[in-house]
Design a protein around this motif. Structure first.
Motif, PDB file in Angstrom:
ATOM      1  N   MET A  50      48.367 102.761 138.213  1.00 56.04           N
ATOM      2  CA  MET A  50      48.521 102.659 139.660  1.00 56.04           C
ATOM      3  C   MET A  50      48.010 103.916 140.348  1.00 56.04           C
ATOM      4  N   MET A 351      43.086  90.385 149.101  1.00 52.73           N
ATOM      5  CA  MET A 351      44.500  90.039 148.938  1.00 52.73           C
ATOM      6  C   MET A 351      44.889  88.826 149.779  1.00 52.73           C
ATOM      7  N   LEU A 368      52.709  89.290 148.613  1.00 49.94           N
ATOM      8  CA  LEU A 368      53.522  90.355 148.030  1.00 49.94           C
ATOM      9  C   LEU A 368      54.968  89.891 147.854  1.00 49.94           C
ATOM     10  N   LEU A 371      55.099  87.809 144.765  1.00 48.02           N
ATOM     11  CA  LEU A 371      55.052  88.611 143.537  1.00 48.02           C
ATOM     12  C   LEU A 371      56.414  89.215 143.217  1.00 48.02           C
ATOM     13  N   VAL A 372      57.078  89.749 144.238  1.00 49.09           N
ATOM     14  CA  VAL A 372      58.387  90.360 144.019  1.00 49.09           C
ATOM     15  C   VAL A 372      59.430  89.290 143.696  1.00 49.09           C
ATOM     16  N   LEU A 480      52.829  91.201 138.743  1.00 48.40           N
ATOM     17  CA  LEU A 480      52.998  92.062 139.917  1.00 48.40           C
ATOM     18  C   LEU A 480      51.869  93.076 140.012  1.00 48.40           C
ATOM     19  N   ALA A 481      51.514  93.690 138.887  1.00 50.21           N
ATOM     20  CA  ALA A 481      50.458  94.700 138.892  1.00 50.21           C
ATOM     21  C   ALA A 481      49.110  94.085 139.273  1.00 50.21           C
ATOM     22  N   GLY A 483      48.549  91.431 141.108  1.00 49.84           N
ATOM     23  CA  GLY A 483      48.511  91.048 142.510  1.00 49.84           C
ATOM     24  C   GLY A 483      48.597  92.208 143.472  1.00 49.84           C
ATOM     25  N   TRP A 484      49.273  93.287 143.037  1.00 52.72           N
ATOM     26  CA  TRP A 484      49.516  94.413 143.943  1.00 52.72           C
ATOM     27  C   TRP A 484      48.345  95.390 143.969  1.00 52.72           C
ATOM     28  N   ILE A 485      47.930  95.850 142.781  1.00 52.78           N
ATOM     29  CA  ILE A 485      46.883  96.871 142.746  1.00 52.78           C
ATOM     30  C   ILE A 485      45.557  96.335 142.240  1.00 52.78           C
TER      31      ILE A 485
END
Length: 542
Positions: A50, A351, A368, A371-372, A480-481, A483-485
């Motif tokens: 990250m 995104m 987001l 994802l969470v 999560l990773a 989709g997020w970063i």
């Protein structure tokens, strides 16, 4: 002659175990490191990726000092953005990286710490393993010391990973940020140690520490929303606020003395944990559960599952609603913050889809939340594993209660709770944004099939074997990773497609496509059914 020999031999005998409170600590540390040999490196890899990838992305997004100064000024002028990620203390790439990833890396370090400490203290007592070990040559303080040593070692290595990731931007700033992340993790490791002594179960210990972490984030957010320089009293009441107030890569230099605050608070909490552990028996707690009523009020397996999971669901619900309000308030300023920066616009469009920037921002925020929510459904499903490993499931299943009814009670809350928190996220976005309520509702609910697919895979892994259940957290973390970063790192599309969320329509702003929705829903149902069939056929012992 015998009495004389005994008298002379007595002084050389080993002292009683109670006089050696740390006996066996080294063996327990080695055991803990062996058990965490996968989890700790994966956590460090995620944080390292990250920070490293995010720093490179920031360097590409804002290549000139003028662009970095503009974005820093824009962020500091926006109270909503400050509440989300804090103020910016410089216009270098390192300062932007510390601003963007410092608080979130500290949250990940704190989460890792509470899991490690509770796992090797209260969970061991719940399963009865601690009592068995303590019956041998094991000191009274050895389990707590081993758990803290493992967590502190993990945080030290995590701090080194962060330092190495940012060393190219300046060694002093990299060391300061690495120390701040490790310090935040150490504080919550010590807090988890206290919670493990006070509460009666691992679930309550984790919940209490996670609640403290949530309160720390709220305090920091409230303080930063009011002051742009991190000087608010609420910010200083939060360990996450201390992380940003180290001011790594700051224009005026780093505040090294803030690291001493981490050390002092950690030492005080560790001392409190030791004082508490010396005053209780193994398996006991200072906050014991109250005796239940003479006539039970829990009606069946579903009622028991609700009783066990209602606190967690309430916490997630409040968090999603509050986060929705915050994100909703940021929507109108999204275009102004991004401005004419084509790289930043491209990240949001990857995104949130090829739509107007406002719609892309809304879509990205709804994604987001989805994802969470995958983390929520995973934890809720794996409550089945917690009940089994703590040996509370076997007495119930020995009676007339069938496994399918027992599992269904928890799965209804897991899957139904996922829909509820997404609804609340949509409500929060609508309250914060003030318009497009129907579009936001659809954008949030379209995430549900992917969330259910993540939950279905967790059911399958648990049904196959209790030992495989922990892999569900790895899957949720990977999703999560990605989709997020993943979009910020410009990962190849085949890699992003490993996540079920990558196949969903990007609402609002793009046409609705029902095909992936039905496919993912069917996949979730199939995975859940396969997991339940396997659970029905295997022994509870694995």
């Amino acid at each position: 002659m015998t009495p004389v020999a005994s008298a002379t031999a007595a002084p050389s005998a080993a002292p009683p175990r109670g006089h050696r409170p740390y006996a066996g600590t080294g063996a327990l540390v080695r055991l803990a490191l062996r058990r965490d040999r996968v989890m700790l490196p994966v956590w460090m890899l995620v944080v390292g990726a990250m920070v490293t990838g995010g720093t490179g992305a920031l360097e590409g997004l804002y290549p000139t000092a003028a662009e970095r100064a503009d974005i820093a000024a824009a962020m500091n002028a926006n109270s909503s953005m400050r509440s989300l990620v804090g103020p910016v203390f410089g216009d270098t790439v390192g300062a932007l990286a510390a601003w963007r990833f410092g608080v979130f890396a500290a949250v990940l370090a704190a989460s890792m710490s509470l899991v490690v400490v509770v796992r090797h203290t209260r969970e061991e007592e719940e399963t009865g393993r601690q009592e068995m070990l303590s019956s041998g040559m094991l000191g009274r303080r050895a389990p707590l010391t081993a758990a803290l040593a493992t967590a502190l070692l993990g945080n030290a290595l995590l701090g080194l990973v962060v330092t190495a990731a940012l060393a190219g931007q300046g060694l002093a700033g990299a060391l300061a940020l690495g120390g701040a992340v490790a310090g935040a993790g150490a504080v919550f490791a010590a807090l988890a140690a206290v919670a493990a002594q006070v509460t009666e179960s691992a679930r309550l210990a984790k919940g209490a520490t996670a609640g403290a972490l949530g309160a720390a984030f709220v305090l920091r957010a409230a303080g930063d929303a009011g002051e742009a320089d991190g000087s608010a009293a609420a910010t200083w009441l939060s360990p996450l606020g201390w992380t940003e107030n180290v001011r790594a890569f700051g224009t005026g230099g780093e505040r090294w003395w803030v690291l001493a605050v981490f050390a002092a608070v950690t030492a005080l909490l560790v001392a409190a944990a030791y004082a508490l552990t010396s005053r209780r028996d193994v398996g006991m707690s200072f906050l014991a559960s109250r005796p239940g009523p003479a006539n039970g009020r829990i009606g069946g397996a579903g009622g028991l599952a609700w009783r066990l999971q209602r606190g967690s669901l309430l916490g997630w619900s409040v968090g999603f609603l509050a986060a929705g309000v915050v994100f909703g308030g940021m929507v109108d300023g999204a275009a102004e913050l991004v401005g004419d920066n084509e790289q930043a616009r491209a990240v949001f469009e990857r995104m949130g889809g090829q739509a107007r920037l406002t719609e892309a921002f809304l879509s990205a925020m709804c994604g987001l939340f989805g994802l969470v929510a995958g983390l929520y459904v995973t934890g809720s499903v794996l409550r089945l594993h917690g009940e089994e490993s703590s040996q509370r499931a076997e007495p119930m299943l020995a009676a007339a209660l069938g496994r399918m009814r027992w599992a269904a009670g928890h799965l209804v809350i897991a899957f139904g709770g996922s829909a509820l928190i997404l609804l609340l996220a949509a409500g929060g976005l609508w309250l914060g944004h003030g318009k497009d309520g129907g579009a936001v509702l659809g954008a949030c609910l379209v995430q549900l099939p992917a969330v259910l697919a993540v939950g279905g895979l967790a059911v399958l892994l648990y049904g196959v074997s209790p030992q495989a259940a922990s892999a569900a957290w790895g899957v949720a973390g990977l999703v999560l990773a990605l989709g997020w970063i993943g979009p910020a790192l410009d990962l190849p599309q085949p890699v992003l497609d490993l996540s079920p969320f990558a196949h969903l329509p990007r609402l609002p702003g793009t046409p609705m496509d029902w095909t992936p929705v039905w496919v993912l829903t069917a996949l979730a149902a199939a995975l859940t059914a396969a997991g339940l069939v396997r659970l029905r056929r295997r022994d509870l012992a694995g």
